[in-house]
Design an enzyme around this catalytic site. Structure first.
Site, PDB file in Angstrom:
ATOM      1  N   ASP A  32     -39.647  -1.997  17.191  1.00 43.88           N
ATOM      2  CA  ASP A  32     -39.751  -2.483  15.708  1.00 43.88           C
ATOM      3  C   ASP A  32     -38.943  -1.567  14.955  1.00 43.88           C
ATOM      4  OD1 ASP A  32     -41.667  -3.690  16.985  1.00 43.88           O
ATOM      5  OD2 ASP A  32     -43.220  -2.823  15.866  1.00 43.88           O
ATOM      6  N   GLN A  48     -39.321   2.506  16.393  1.00 43.56           N
ATOM      7  CA  GLN A  48     -40.335   2.616  17.370  1.00 43.56           C
ATOM      8  C   GLN A  48     -39.304   3.160  18.495  1.00 43.56           C
ATOM      9  OE1 GLN A  48     -43.973   1.506  17.585  1.00 43.56           O
ATOM     10  NE2 GLN A  48     -43.252   2.808  15.728  1.00 43.56           N
ATOM     11  N   ARG A 149     -53.244  -2.663  12.523  1.00 35.52           N
ATOM     12  CA  ARG A 149     -51.967  -2.064  12.481  1.00 35.52           C
ATOM     13  C   ARG A 149     -50.871  -2.413  11.569  1.00 35.52           C
ATOM     14  NH1 ARG A 149     -52.344  -4.155  17.813  1.00 35.52           N
ATOM     15  NH2 ARG A 149     -50.797  -5.560  18.464  1.00 35.52           N
TER      16      ARG A 149
HETATM   17  N1  DQQ Z   1     -45.046  -2.908  18.066  1.00 34.06           N
HETATM   18  C1  DQQ Z   1     -45.738  -3.890  17.706  1.00 34.06           C
HETATM   19  C2  DQQ Z   1     -46.647  -3.213  16.428  1.00 34.06           C
HETATM   20  C3  DQQ Z   1     -46.762  -1.884  16.782  1.00 34.06           C
HETATM   21  C4  DQQ Z   1     -45.862  -1.318  17.553  1.00 34.06           C
HETATM   22  C5  DQQ Z   1     -44.863  -5.150  17.458  1.00 34.06           C
HETATM   23  C6  DQQ Z   1     -45.895  -0.800  18.698  1.00 34.06           C
HETATM   24  O1  DQQ Z   1     -47.799  -4.190  16.387  1.00 34.06           O
HETATM   25  O2  DQQ Z   1     -47.196  -1.140  15.838  1.00 34.06           O
HETATM   26  O3  DQQ Z   1     -43.728  -5.154  18.338  1.00 34.06           O
HETATM   27  O4  DQQ Z   1     -44.841  -0.055  19.185  1.00 34.06           O
END
Ligand code: DQQ
Length: 481
Positions: A32, A48, A149
């Site tokens: 993300d 991420q 989250r």
């Molecule tokens: N990726 C998800 C999110 C989380 C993240 C969505 C974890 O919900 O925070 O792709 O890498």
């Protein structure tokens, strides 16, 4: 192919699928977009990131910046899990805000899922985790939740507000709304919005909530849909009432979009473009995941969401090839016979007769064994990206993406394609984006073909630009700081 050793990122030359003008880290895993912010004129993109390989795990926040939205500078990792801390198992998605001149990241620590905060220096390079972490230690009480989250935070007057994505077991997705005076102490205000599991999934990841025109927009990434949806509606007294609903990008790889407001007041969006090839192929390549190009969101007069590539992308264009006022019909010669490439922008404006079906094929091998077809059916009002012959590799996804695109009788079809090796982003009439991942096997799958069947297509203009790499030679993988 041997996986690249650490410190020797996969090179564009060695890997024909590696994009050259979309953002991706030097190596390893990306998912993300996070923490999008324009800080003193410079755009910052966090993401991420797994520094340990091309797979989801040990999630950190990677970081890059750009002054022009086109060229990116790799910066040191911004957030890494702290052993024994609330983010010991990963720094999951979140956002960035400007707190009276102090850059702040708010993100999810795992496990369990809690919300954490870090403050940065003025260059956004060194980040200090707040001693009060986790700043939101648990979901609202007495609810059987699925996940908690991806905080998305904004300021309204004197108060800060946050939405956090979740789901109620057996019921459906929900976003929880919070308020704070100082970003550290938060009060739960109630659910901003909730959905039915059968319609919009069991859990909503990565909420974005922002005003657009005279409405509010909620963008969600629902599990198990695997693609983002948007809701446009009204916000009153902490309760969002959705009206229009749509899919943000139904191409099959776009997920977890994040929206920022830049200094010009534009709402810009990036999303994660997942791979559509096997995990084994991703490991062998040494990288996985790429960021979409930045696009701008608008509220259209019919109350739907508009999306178009940012004008800054024109800086990528090489020398233009252009034709105007052509008529295409059954039996016409291919007007694109003299151009080819695997990293291109293509723009076309056309008017189609009733019954006409226009097709633009990209990444075509000379024998037509491989090709990806972008098609528009005038009568059905449907845009398609047909990937069924995109690759002769049986292990990659080969399907057809569709999006409704009804045109007014006097409205021409306006398409912009951004082809970048294994990425194809198709924008249509400033209101649709369909993004694909394609993995042709043939080195000669570089051709372009335009054709029309079922009626004539009047091509008002057809333009192609080559695009080169945005990266300096010898781009280096950075180690975690
Ligand atoms: N990726 C998800 C999110 C989380 C993240 C969505 C974890 O919900 O925070 O792709 O890498």
């Amino acid at each position: 192919m041997t996986p690249p050793a650490r410190g020797h990122p996969p090179s564009e030359d060695a890997d024909p699928h590696r994009p050259i003008y979309h953002f991706l880290p030097p190596a390893n895993w990306l998912n993300d977009p996070n923490g999008l912010i324009q800080w003193k004129g410079t755009y910052h993109l966090f993401y991420q990131y797994n520094p340990n390989g091309p797979f989801h795990g040990t999630i950190h926040w990677g970081h890059a910046s750009s002054v022009d939205l086109v060229h990116w500078t790799d910066l040191p990792i911004a957030l890494a899990p702290t052993p024994g801390g609330p983010d010991k198992d990963g720094c999951f998605s979140g956002c960035a805000v400007d707190a009276d001149g102090i850059p702040v990241l708010i993100y999810t620590g795992v496990h369990p899922q809690v919300q954490c905060l870090a403050t940065g220096d003025d260059e956004l390079i060194a980040w200090r985790k707040h001693p009060a972490n986790p700043i939101i230690a648990a979901p609202p009480p007495n609810l059987d939740v699925l996940g908690f989250r991806d905080p998305y935070v904004w300021r309204d007057g004197d108060a800060w507000y946050a939405v956090v994505g979740s789901g109620i077991q057996g019921v459906g997705g929900v976003v929880f709304l919070y308020r704070s005076a100082d970003l550290i102490h938060w009060s739960y205000l109630g659910p901003l919005c909730s959905g039915r599991r059968e319609e919009t999934g069991e859990m909503w990841e990565c909420p974005n909530f922002f005003p657009l025109g005279d409405r509010h927009v909620l963008i969600l990434s629902p599990i198990p849909l695997g693609k983002a949806i948007y809701l446009i509606g009204t916000d009153a007294a902490g309760r969002f009432t959705p009206g229009t609903q749509g899919i943000f990008d139904d191409g099959g790889c776009s997920y977890a979009p994040q929206v920022m407001r830049d200094e010009r007041g534009r709402r810009l969006v990036w999303s994660w473009l997942r791979e559509r090839r096997s995990e084994a192929a991703q490991r062998e390549a040494g990288w996985s995941g790429v960021m979409s190009l930045p696009a701008a969101l608008t509220l259209r007069s019919d109350g739907t969401l508009g999306v178009s590539p940012v004008p800054e992308l024109a800086a990528l264009r090489g020398e233009s090839w252009r034709r105007t006022d052509l008529t295409l019909g059954p039996g016409s010669a291919n007007p694109l016979a003299e151009v080819d490439g695997e990293a291109l922008e293509v723009a076309i404006e056309a008017t189609l007769d009733d019954g006409a079906h226009l097709a633009i094929d990209l990444r075509c091998s000379p024998d037509d064994a491989e090709r990806t077809r972008v098609g528009y059916d005038r009568t059905a009002g449907v845009l398609t990206v047909d990937r069924e012959r995109s690759s002769q590799d049986p292990t990659v996804a080969r399907d057809t993406a569709r999006a409704p695109l009804p045109l007014a009788p006097d409205e021409p079809l306006r398409l912009r394609f951004f082809l970048d090796r294994s990425v194809l982003e198709v924008f249509a009439n400033d209101r649709i984006v369909l993004t694909s991942r394609i993995y042709p096997t043939r080195a000669d799958a570089r051709g372009l073909v335009a054709s029309a069947v079922g009626g004539a297509a009047t091509i008002h203009s057809l333009e192609v630009w080559p695009i080169g790499s945005i990266w300096p030679a010898g781009r280096k993988e950075r180690e975690p700081s």
